[in-house]
Design a protein around this motif. Sequence first.
Motif, PDB file in Angstrom:
ATOM      1  N   TYR A  27     -40.191  25.817 -25.244  1.00  0.00           N
ATOM      2  CA  TYR A  27     -40.453  27.102 -25.797  1.00  0.00           C
ATOM      3  C   TYR A  27     -40.247  28.272 -24.688  1.00  0.00           C
ATOM      4  CZ  TYR A  27     -42.551  25.139 -30.130  1.00  0.00           C
ATOM      5  OH  TYR A  27     -42.920  24.681 -31.323  1.00  0.00           O
ATOM      6  N   ASP A  38     -43.925  32.928 -25.726  1.00  0.00           N
ATOM      7  CA  ASP A  38     -45.106  32.445 -26.596  1.00  0.00           C
ATOM      8  C   ASP A  38     -44.531  32.763 -28.069  1.00  0.00           C
ATOM      9  OD1 ASP A  38     -46.582  32.499 -24.391  1.00  0.00           O
ATOM     10  OD2 ASP A  38     -47.518  34.474 -24.593  1.00  0.00           O
ATOM     11  N   SER A  39     -44.894  31.909 -28.984  1.00  0.00           N
ATOM     12  CA  SER A  39     -44.560  32.084 -30.174  1.00  0.00           C
ATOM     13  C   SER A  39     -45.344  30.850 -31.213  1.00  0.00           C
ATOM     14  CB  SER A  39     -42.924  31.579 -30.366  1.00  0.00           C
ATOM     15  OG  SER A  39     -42.760  30.299 -30.271  1.00  0.00           O
ATOM     16  N   PRO A  40     -45.236  30.988 -32.238  1.00  0.00           N
ATOM     17  CA  PRO A  40     -45.698  30.099 -33.174  1.00  0.00           C
ATOM     18  C   PRO A  40     -44.748  28.863 -32.989  1.00  0.00           C
ATOM     19  CG  PRO A  40     -45.513  32.158 -34.557  1.00  0.00           C
ATOM     20  CD  PRO A  40     -44.940  32.382 -33.080  1.00  0.00           C
ATOM     21  N   SER A  81     -43.923  25.707 -22.554  1.00  0.00           N
ATOM     22  CA  SER A  81     -44.415  24.700 -23.248  1.00  0.00           C
ATOM     23  C   SER A  81     -43.266  23.836 -23.640  1.00  0.00           C
ATOM     24  CB  SER A  81     -45.194  24.711 -24.603  1.00  0.00           C
ATOM     25  OG  SER A  81     -46.582  25.587 -24.418  1.00  0.00           O
ATOM     26  N   ARG A 117     -48.981  25.542 -34.929  1.00  0.00           N
ATOM     27  CA  ARG A 117     -49.992  26.631 -34.110  1.00  0.00           C
ATOM     28  C   ARG A 117     -49.369  27.848 -34.304  1.00  0.00           C
ATOM     29  NH1 ARG A 117     -49.791  21.983 -30.621  1.00  0.00           N
ATOM     30  NH2 ARG A 117     -51.783  21.090 -30.035  1.00  0.00           N
ATOM     31  N   THR A 118     -50.389  29.029 -34.131  1.00  0.00           N
ATOM     32  CA  THR A 118     -49.967  30.324 -34.498  1.00  0.00           C
ATOM     33  C   THR A 118     -49.474  30.850 -33.088  1.00  0.00           C
ATOM     34  OG1 THR A 118     -52.293  30.956 -34.000  1.00  0.00           O
ATOM     35  CG2 THR A 118     -51.563  30.575 -36.455  1.00  0.00           C
ATOM     36  N   LEU A 119     -49.834  30.158 -32.057  1.00  0.00           N
ATOM     37  CA  LEU A 119     -49.444  30.618 -30.574  1.00  0.00           C
ATOM     38  C   LEU A 119     -49.390  29.320 -29.792  1.00  0.00           C
ATOM     39  CD1 LEU A 119     -48.793  32.641 -28.556  1.00  0.00           C
ATOM     40  CD2 LEU A 119     -51.193  32.473 -27.818  1.00  0.00           C
ATOM     41  N   VAL A 120     -48.074  29.300 -29.505  1.00  0.00           N
ATOM     42  CA  VAL A 120     -47.463  27.938 -28.318  1.00  0.00           C
ATOM     43  C   VAL A 120     -47.161  29.019 -27.126  1.00  0.00           C
ATOM     44  CG1 VAL A 120     -45.854  26.264 -27.621  1.00  0.00           C
ATOM     45  CG2 VAL A 120     -46.859  26.554 -29.938  1.00  0.00           C
ATOM     46  N   PRO A 121     -47.749  28.682 -25.993  1.00  0.00           N
ATOM     47  CA  PRO A 121     -47.393  29.294 -24.627  1.00  0.00           C
ATOM     48  C   PRO A 121     -45.994  29.410 -24.317  1.00  0.00           C
ATOM     49  CG  PRO A 121     -49.554  28.067 -24.477  1.00  0.00           C
ATOM     50  CD  PRO A 121     -48.742  27.425 -25.676  1.00  0.00           C
ATOM     51  N   LYS A 122     -45.423  30.071 -23.747  1.00  0.00           N
ATOM     52  CA  LYS A 122     -44.283  30.337 -22.962  1.00  0.00           C
ATOM     53  C   LYS A 122     -44.242  29.035 -21.983  1.00  0.00           C
ATOM     54  CE  LYS A 122     -41.580  32.754 -19.745  1.00  0.00           C
ATOM     55  NZ  LYS A 122     -41.278  33.885 -18.788  1.00  0.00           N
TER      56      LYS A 122
END
Length: 241
Positions: free
Chosen positions: A183, A186-188, A172, A165-170
């Motif tokens: 995570y 927020d990051s890929p 997760s 994913r291009t964005l995984v929420p903080k």
Amino acid sequence: MEQKLVFHPLGDQAVLVSFGNSISQELSRAVYSLYHALRKNADPSWLDIIPAYASVTVVFEARQLATQSTSPYEAQVKKIRTVAELATEIQGKEQRKISIPVCYHPDFAFDSTAICKRMKLSEAELVDLHTEKSYFVYMIGFLPGFAYMGSVDPRIASPRLDKPRTLVPKGSVGIAGFQTGIYPFDSPGGWNIIGRTPINMFDLKNEEPVLLQPGDEVHFYAIDINTFNEMQQQQPVSVQS
């Protein structure tokens, strides 16, 4: 230090000290014994000391060693060996036990359905399997505060996503292979996401910004989405230990 150390050059300005090619708590403790000894007895030429699952990498400034008769790599290996003799196994240190709340609500569990379908589990069984055991923190990497923990039950072990994913929420909570992790920002990312925690994994306002440390024992417990929202509004949230 009793473990056999194997040295490898990494380019012309780093030494990799290998303890083997397996993942175990015993090797992890040996890695961090050497890591702390190197930190305590750091040479002026060392730029960075990087621990991993079964190795420690020492990055050095080769120009500081240019006048020596031996090669920079050989000089560094000698220094590291000397420090390794001073390293003692990390024993007697009380292991921190930390409990972290996780909301496994479908809004946060992007990949739970796929895991359950593949492994023939109900979503309740997935949550039970993830929360019924404790996890050892092997290392911090990828992002500040990202703890690599293991090992998950084989029934929920899952390969990384084919397409990250291009964005995984903080916050997760994910699974990759037999590892589980959180995570911190927020990051890929390519891990299978099964829930989210309201706890901050990294906070510069704290004296120790990184919440989890290698050697910690982590237990996850399930909370509902209302509790998640309440806890998130109460930041900073204290973890149970």
